[in-house]
Design a protein around this motif. Sequence first.
Motif, PDB file in Angstrom:
ATOM      1  N   PRO A 115       0.826  -1.205   0.000  1.00 53.13           N
ATOM      2  CA  PRO A 115       0.000   0.000   0.000  1.00 53.13           C
ATOM      3  C   PRO A 115       0.864   1.260   0.000  1.00 53.13           C
ATOM      4  N   GLU A 116       0.251   2.379  -0.366  1.00 55.05           N
ATOM      5  CA  GLU A 116       0.979   3.640  -0.441  1.00 55.05           C
ATOM      6  C   GLU A 116       1.636   3.992   0.885  1.00 55.05           C
ATOM      7  N   ARG A 117       0.965   3.716   2.001  1.00 50.78           N
ATOM      8  CA  ARG A 117       1.523   4.055   3.317  1.00 50.78           C
ATOM      9  C   ARG A 117       2.878   3.388   3.528  1.00 50.78           C
ATOM     10  N   PHE A 118       2.992   2.117   3.111  1.00 48.83           N
ATOM     11  CA  PHE A 118       4.250   1.393   3.286  1.00 48.83           C
ATOM     12  C   PHE A 118       5.355   2.046   2.472  1.00 48.83           C
ATOM     13  N   ILE A 119       5.069   2.349   1.209  1.00 47.41           N
ATOM     14  CA  ILE A 119       6.081   2.963   0.338  1.00 47.41           C
ATOM     15  C   ILE A 119       6.500   4.325   0.879  1.00 47.41           C
ATOM     16  N   VAL A 120       5.539   5.119   1.324  1.00 52.50           N
ATOM     17  CA  VAL A 120       5.842   6.443   1.875  1.00 52.50           C
ATOM     18  C   VAL A 120       6.746   6.319   3.104  1.00 52.50           C
ATOM     19  N   ALA A 121       6.418   5.385   4.003  1.00 52.73           N
ATOM     20  CA  ALA A 121       7.237   5.185   5.204  1.00 52.73           C
ATOM     21  C   ALA A 121       8.652   4.769   4.827  1.00 52.73           C
ATOM     22  N   GLU A 122       8.785   3.908   3.815  1.00 59.97           N
ATOM     23  CA  GLU A 122      10.107   3.462   3.381  1.00 59.97           C
ATOM     24  C   GLU A 122      10.913   4.611   2.777  1.00 59.97           C
ATOM     25  N   LEU A 123      10.254   5.498   2.037  1.00 56.48           N
ATOM     26  CA  LEU A 123      10.965   6.630   1.445  1.00 56.48           C
ATOM     27  C   LEU A 123      11.475   7.578   2.525  1.00 56.48           C
ATOM     28  N   ILE A 124      10.696   7.775   3.579  1.00 50.84           N
ATOM     29  CA  ILE A 124      11.151   8.610   4.697  1.00 50.84           C
ATOM     30  C   ILE A 124      12.337   7.948   5.392  1.00 50.84           C
ATOM     31  N   ARG A 125      12.239   6.626   5.609  1.00 54.22           N
ATOM     32  CA  ARG A 125      13.340   5.896   6.271  1.00 54.22           C
ATOM     33  C   ARG A 125      14.607   5.955   5.424  1.00 54.22           C
ATOM     34  N   GLU A 126      14.451   5.897   4.107  1.00 56.09           N
ATOM     35  CA  GLU A 126      15.614   5.988   3.229  1.00 56.09           C
ATOM     36  C   GLU A 126      16.376   7.288   3.448  1.00 56.09           C
TER      37      GLU A 126
ATOM     38  N   GLY B 141      -6.655  16.591   0.316  1.00 60.91           N
ATOM     39  CA  GLY B 141      -7.123  17.936   0.565  1.00 60.91           C
ATOM     40  C   GLY B 141      -8.471  18.156  -0.103  1.00 60.91           C
ATOM     41  N   ASP B 142      -9.110  19.264   0.208  1.00 65.29           N
ATOM     42  CA  ASP B 142     -10.428  19.561  -0.352  1.00 65.29           C
ATOM     43  C   ASP B 142     -10.389  19.699  -1.869  1.00 65.29           C
ATOM     44  N   ASP B 143      -9.223  20.059  -2.415  1.00 63.52           N
ATOM     45  CA  ASP B 143      -9.116  20.216  -3.871  1.00 63.52           C
ATOM     46  C   ASP B 143      -8.982  18.878  -4.594  1.00 63.52           C
ATOM     47  N   GLY B 144      -8.787  17.784  -3.832  1.00 62.29           N
ATOM     48  CA  GLY B 144      -8.663  16.463  -4.436  1.00 62.29           C
ATOM     49  C   GLY B 144      -7.308  16.199  -5.076  1.00 62.29           C
ATOM     50  N   LYS B 145      -6.445  17.206  -5.125  1.00 59.55           N
ATOM     51  CA  LYS B 145      -5.143  17.065  -5.771  1.00 59.55           C
ATOM     52  C   LYS B 145      -3.981  17.066  -4.781  1.00 59.55           C
ATOM     53  N   SER B 146      -4.244  17.535  -3.563  1.00 59.61           N
ATOM     54  CA  SER B 146      -3.202  17.615  -2.546  1.00 59.61           C
ATOM     55  C   SER B 146      -3.300  16.436  -1.591  1.00 59.61           C
ATOM     56  N   LEU B 147      -2.146  16.015  -1.073  1.00 63.61           N
ATOM     57  CA  LEU B 147      -2.100  14.895  -0.149  1.00 63.61           C
ATOM     58  C   LEU B 147      -1.382  15.338   1.120  1.00 63.61           C
ATOM     59  N   TYR B 148      -2.058  15.176   2.257  1.00 66.79           N
ATOM     60  CA  TYR B 148      -1.492  15.542   3.548  1.00 66.79           C
ATOM     61  C   TYR B 148      -1.039  14.272   4.265  1.00 66.79           C
ATOM     62  N   ILE B 149       0.244  14.221   4.610  1.00 66.54           N
ATOM     63  CA  ILE B 149       0.816  13.032   5.236  1.00 66.54           C
ATOM     64  C   ILE B 149       1.409  13.414   6.589  1.00 66.54           C
ATOM     65  N   TYR B 150       1.033  12.653   7.609  1.00 65.43           N
ATOM     66  CA  TYR B 150       1.547  12.857   8.959  1.00 65.43           C
ATOM     67  C   TYR B 150       2.278  11.577   9.369  1.00 65.43           C
ATOM     68  N   ALA B 151       3.578  11.686   9.638  1.00 67.63           N
ATOM     69  CA  ALA B 151       4.394  10.509   9.911  1.00 67.63           C
ATOM     70  C   ALA B 151       5.223  10.701  11.169  1.00 67.63           C
TER      71      ALA B 151
ATOM     72  N   ASP C  40      10.523  12.786  -3.347  1.00 66.18           N
ATOM     73  CA  ASP C  40      10.350  11.435  -3.893  1.00 66.18           C
ATOM     74  C   ASP C  40       8.896  10.984  -3.847  1.00 66.18           C
ATOM     75  N   ILE C  41       8.185  11.348  -2.773  1.00 65.84           N
ATOM     76  CA  ILE C  41       6.777  10.958  -2.648  1.00 65.84           C
ATOM     77  C   ILE C  41       5.940  11.623  -3.743  1.00 65.84           C
ATOM     78  N   GLU C  42       6.198  12.898  -4.001  1.00 69.27           N
ATOM     79  CA  GLU C  42       5.471  13.605  -5.065  1.00 69.27           C
ATOM     80  C   GLU C  42       5.766  12.983  -6.425  1.00 69.27           C
ATOM     81  N   ARG C  43       7.010  12.622  -6.651  1.00 65.52           N
ATOM     82  CA  ARG C  43       7.383  12.003  -7.925  1.00 65.52           C
ATOM     83  C   ARG C  43       6.723  10.638  -8.081  1.00 65.52           C
ATOM     84  N   LEU C  44       6.594   9.901  -6.980  1.00 65.26           N
ATOM     85  CA  LEU C  44       6.000   8.569  -7.018  1.00 65.26           C
ATOM     86  C   LEU C  44       4.485   8.626  -7.201  1.00 65.26           C
ATOM     87  N   LEU C  45       3.819   9.502  -6.442  1.00 59.49           N
ATOM     88  CA  LEU C  45       2.359   9.520  -6.424  1.00 59.49           C
ATOM     89  C   LEU C  45       1.749  10.521  -7.401  1.00 59.49           C
TER      90      LEU C  45
END
Length: 306
Positions: free
Chosen positions: A193-204, A228-238, A269-274
């Motif tokens: 899932p996306e959460r796993f990949i995002v966590a791995e990119l932060i750990r990297e 986000g409300d615009d449907g295009k933004s992603l808010y991530i809290y890690a 990297d997350i923006e480039r991936l997603l």
Amino acid sequence: MDKRATTKQAFKSGFVSIVGRPNVGKSTLLNHIVGQKVAIMSNKPQTTRNKITAVHTTEQGQIIFIDTPGVHKPKSKLGDYMVNVAINTLNEVDLILFVIDVTEGRGGGEEFILERLKQVKTPVFLVLNKIDKVHPESLLPIIDEYRKQFEFKQIIPISALEGNNTGALLEAIYGEMEEGPMYYPADQVSEHPERFIVAELIREKVLHLTREEVPHSIAVSVEEMKRGDDGKSLYIYAAIYTERDSQKGILIGKKGEMLKEIGKRARFDIERLLGDKVFLEIWVKVKKDWRNQERMLRNFGFYDEE
């Protein structure tokens, strides 16, 4: 009309495990094959902690690759888990890629893996990685040395970083596969899932920016991902979890500069991936000796729920 010209080639599929001791280039090879980052890379050993599953799909077929944690002498429950994951995959796949680093001599890690390979019936390719760093003539003694120890189905020299001979390796892999179904959609490159990949990119990024004991003492948990409300933004809290207060201080850095740099590189990297605009917030928390606490290891996804 020649009937052979209209005969459709059978679709092949299968599962391939990539094994080897830490830092031989397994994740680099995996990322090169699928064409994007699904496994994090670092020059520090034991970077991969979970089975990283990546999918390569063409008209010819579909190969599911499993990049396993590097085999090493474990020093914690987390280390035990990592080695068990690597070894247990050997009986679960159609082909094993045993990756070695030709710039370094055969050591205890290779001996340990060779002994385990002798106990399975799965065919094995010996993949000699990092050939761009040595003279071609130096490969022959290495090949002869390994041939004396094990009967490999094929021996293929490559450079995962430069992409040298990786096409030939992929063709050889497809040559070993039998006719089978498409397990995943053609456009899917990972089962995580996306959460796993995002966590791995932060750990990297932590692996890249810190040293000594800090990289092995951290785990990353994505607490929340929301649109986000615009449907295009992603808010991530890690949250980055570490074992000691001193390590927390290193991760935050003077005036928070280290944590800002980790966040900036991870967000790129997350923006480039997603393909989304990402707003990333990261906290650092201390969980003493988490690597030896089974409950914490389960929370971080290192054990499958029974």
